[in-house]
Design an enzyme around this catalytic site. Sequence first.
Site, PDB file in Angstrom:
ATOM      1  N   CYS A 166       0.862  -1.171   0.000  1.00 23.04           N
ATOM      2  CA  CYS A 166       0.000   0.000   0.000  1.00 23.04           C
ATOM      3  C   CYS A 166       0.908   1.233   0.000  1.00 23.04           C
ATOM      4  CB  CYS A 166      -0.907   0.003   1.234  1.00 23.04           C
ATOM      5  SG  CYS A 166      -0.011   0.161   2.796  1.00 23.04           S
ATOM      6  N   HIS A 178       5.745  -5.710   8.371  1.00 21.93           N
ATOM      7  CA  HIS A 178       5.634  -7.112   8.755  1.00 21.93           C
ATOM      8  C   HIS A 178       5.924  -8.021   7.559  1.00 21.93           C
ATOM      9  CE1 HIS A 178       3.087  -6.231  12.564  1.00 21.93           C
ATOM     10  NE2 HIS A 178       4.367  -6.318  12.826  1.00 21.93           N
ATOM     11  N   HIS A 186       4.097   1.548  11.340  1.00 15.67           N
ATOM     12  CA  HIS A 186       3.014   1.398  12.312  1.00 15.67           C
ATOM     13  C   HIS A 186       2.946   2.557  13.293  1.00 15.67           C
ATOM     14  CE1 HIS A 186       4.155  -2.825  11.161  1.00 15.67           C
ATOM     15  NE2 HIS A 186       2.891  -2.808  10.857  1.00 15.67           N
ATOM     16  N   CYS A 221       3.059   5.568   8.505  1.00 14.15           N
ATOM     17  CA  CYS A 221       2.060   5.633   7.427  1.00 14.15           C
ATOM     18  C   CYS A 221       1.161   6.845   7.650  1.00 14.15           C
ATOM     19  CB  CYS A 221       1.224   4.352   7.418  1.00 14.15           C
ATOM     20  SG  CYS A 221      -0.220   4.433   6.346  1.00 14.15           S
ATOM     21  N   GLU A 244       0.598  -0.843  15.619  1.00 11.21           N
ATOM     22  CA  GLU A 244      -0.151   0.349  15.227  1.00 11.21           C
ATOM     23  C   GLU A 244      -1.153   0.734  16.309  1.00 11.21           C
ATOM     24  OE1 GLU A 244      -3.845   1.507  12.374  1.00 11.21           O
ATOM     25  OE2 GLU A 244      -2.357   0.154  11.485  1.00 11.21           O
ATOM     26  N   CYS A 262      -7.909   2.376   6.151  1.00 13.99           N
ATOM     27  CA  CYS A 262      -7.441   3.039   4.933  1.00 13.99           C
ATOM     28  C   CYS A 262      -8.131   2.459   3.704  1.00 13.99           C
ATOM     29  CB  CYS A 262      -5.918   2.937   4.803  1.00 13.99           C
ATOM     30  SG  CYS A 262      -5.317   1.312   4.326  1.00 13.99           S
ATOM     31  N   SER A 287       1.927 -10.594   9.817  1.00 15.55           N
ATOM     32  CA  SER A 287       1.227  -9.426   9.275  1.00 15.55           C
ATOM     33  C   SER A 287      -0.269  -9.548   9.549  1.00 15.55           C
ATOM     34  CB  SER A 287       1.480  -9.301   7.768  1.00 15.55           C
ATOM     35  OG  SER A 287       0.599  -8.361   7.199  1.00 15.55           O
ATOM     36  N   ASN A 324      -2.768  -7.563   8.526  1.00 18.57           N
ATOM     37  CA  ASN A 324      -3.654  -7.369   7.375  1.00 18.57           C
ATOM     38  C   ASN A 324      -3.646  -8.585   6.459  1.00 18.57           C
ATOM     39  OD1 ASN A 324      -1.997  -6.735   4.723  1.00 18.57           O
ATOM     40  ND2 ASN A 324      -0.915  -5.676   6.378  1.00 18.57           N
ATOM     41  N   SER A 374       2.090  -5.626   3.211  1.00 22.50           N
ATOM     42  CA  SER A 374       3.535  -5.634   3.467  1.00 22.50           C
ATOM     43  C   SER A 374       4.283  -6.578   2.535  1.00 22.50           C
ATOM     44  CB  SER A 374       3.787  -6.047   4.926  1.00 22.50           C
ATOM     45  OG  SER A 374       3.156  -5.152   5.805  1.00 22.50           O
TER      46      SER A 374
END
Length: 690
Positions: A13, A41, A74, A96, A126, A191, A219, A221, A263
């Site tokens: 991203c 990550h 993060h 970010c 984060e 996001c 990770s 996400n 990531s």
Amino acid sequence: MMEIKVAKYCGFCYGVKRAVELAQKAAGEHVNGATLGPLIHNPQLIAELAAQGIACKDSLEQFAPGETVIFRSHGVGPEVYEQAEEKGLTIMDATCPNVRLAQKKAAEAAADGYFPIIVGEKNHPEVKSILKWAGKSAICVEYIKDISNVPQKERYGVIIQTTFELQKFNDILQALQEQRPGEYRVERTICLATSQRQQSAVELADDSEVMIVIGGRNSANTRHLFELVQGHCRQAYHIETADELNAAMFRGFTKIGITAGASTPDRLIKEAIVAMENMDFESMLNESMEVEVYPGKIVTGTVIQLDKDGVYVSFGYRHDGFIPYTEWDPTKSAEELQATIKEGDEVEAKVVPGSTKSDFVRLSKVKAERDAAWKNVAELAEGEKRPATVKVLRIIKNKAKNIVGLAVAVEGVEGFMPASHVELRRVEDFTDYVGKELQAEIIEVDLEKKRIVVSRRDLLKVEREAKAKAWKEAKEARIAAAKEARAAAEEAAYNSVEEGEVYTGKVVKVAEFGLFVEIGEGLVGLVHNTELAWDRNVKAADVAKEGDEVTVLVKKIDRENKRVALSIKATLEDPWKVEAGQFHVGDIVEAEVVRFLAFGAIVKLSEKVEGLVHISEIAQERINKPEDVLEIGQVVKAEVIKMDLDSKKIGLSISKVKRDAEKNEYRSYIGSKKSHLSQNLSEQLENLEK
């Protein structure tokens, strides 16, 4: 022919890409520094950065003064910035932008008086950084059960972890608002790239037979992404690199989908595609045709033998088949089946995974019957759904032991109910659902894939809306009844008071403009600041506080506008009248001239009392202005000639005092000289007095 598709949105991203570019730039410029914790990550990229000279350090204590510290994507808390500056470190901030926005929103919520709630994974860096910006009172909610830890507040500020699954957030938010009612400020800080990646993965999973999710196992996400696609594609795998791929993952399938976490570098995605393209899928397919049997094939055979474990079947292949009793009829015991199955019986069975060339071919009568049942399942038009009663058979988990849904019996076949479609809220433990019958709707039927998906969400939404409507109607009825009761009580209260009467009331509110006083049940009137006391400088807070009892006079009742004007002042004796009462008509007083008017002079008789000397009463002769004969501050003798206490007016005369003094002087003169005066002169003097 194998078809490989990559999700439209996947991989780095913007925030991760920016962080990596900053770190790589630092490596290229030979910056003496390291990242504070893993930059992103992804173990492979962290290793690459270390090889380029940008290592990963766990704490600021490991940095020497003058070194560069790279804050990871993060983010970190505000105290870390302060500590780094105190230590003399050069800060390179790779946080970010979306995370920075979440941190800012959390800080603003706390500053504006909202109790901060961060929805996300408790142990995610984060989330930890956002909590630091939100202040000491902030709390993290990862699951619905965590809501019990949220204190009761009037206002809540809700911020979401930028990579959190949107559906989970919506479920938690709904439960949060139900369990902790109040004013909510919701910051949807997930996001756009995350939501796009998740939606793109789901769409691809719906159209694929096998899904490959690439990304670090640490990770968050990527894990969320994997959990999502599992609900839409049963054959799903989470890998970190292409080395984990093998041909067995794709045997018997032709449509493969690939997605990747935020990531995951593009290089790893390309390596996975190349690895799959180089697999010999054609020979795999040909091999499955040559062996004549393959998982999923329906065969017809004859029972040749029974033993304690199951039934052996001959079906014209060089190896016999074997059907375990649990795959013949799971509702009966081995003893019961042995008493009913005879050699020579014909049976239709399905080849199941686990069969090899050198062993018995594993078969299932149950699965064959289920396949046959599919012939009775009707197609479902696009956008259509139909009601069904389903029975929960078991809980379905993925390889990571995460629950993805429930296997259910529906219309004679086995269907799938995604975990997110069982209830409107997130369910942590599905144990109690096994064996239960539930009302649901069939939302997807794929006869070719023998896939049927059921859901309870829309039914539950309708049920919830019906309950909400009933609750709303009941609430409105209660409000109406309460309103009617209040109106009746108010009417009774209005009838219990009269204008001009004095009552004892209770202060219910102190406002800038006065006091609200309850003088009867449900009847509240206002004592305006002008009616608090005779001193106009007195404020409401100086007179009473909430809960105090005060004596008031009802000045006016406005039934039409539901207003009652009250006065405390009217119940008190006017201090002006008290002080003015010491003066009487005929009194001679000393008064100080304090100001002039066009028609006279105002004189001060005492601390609170003033009077007027009319211009005609200032001098015996005619004057144009009071200041022609008087001065401000001058003390004069005057006689009280008029008293009007109700109008608060006192009239005085300076000239009368002078005239009376002259008369007294004349009288004194006449009394001492009378014997020496003629009778006529004496009479003349007497006439002069008059």
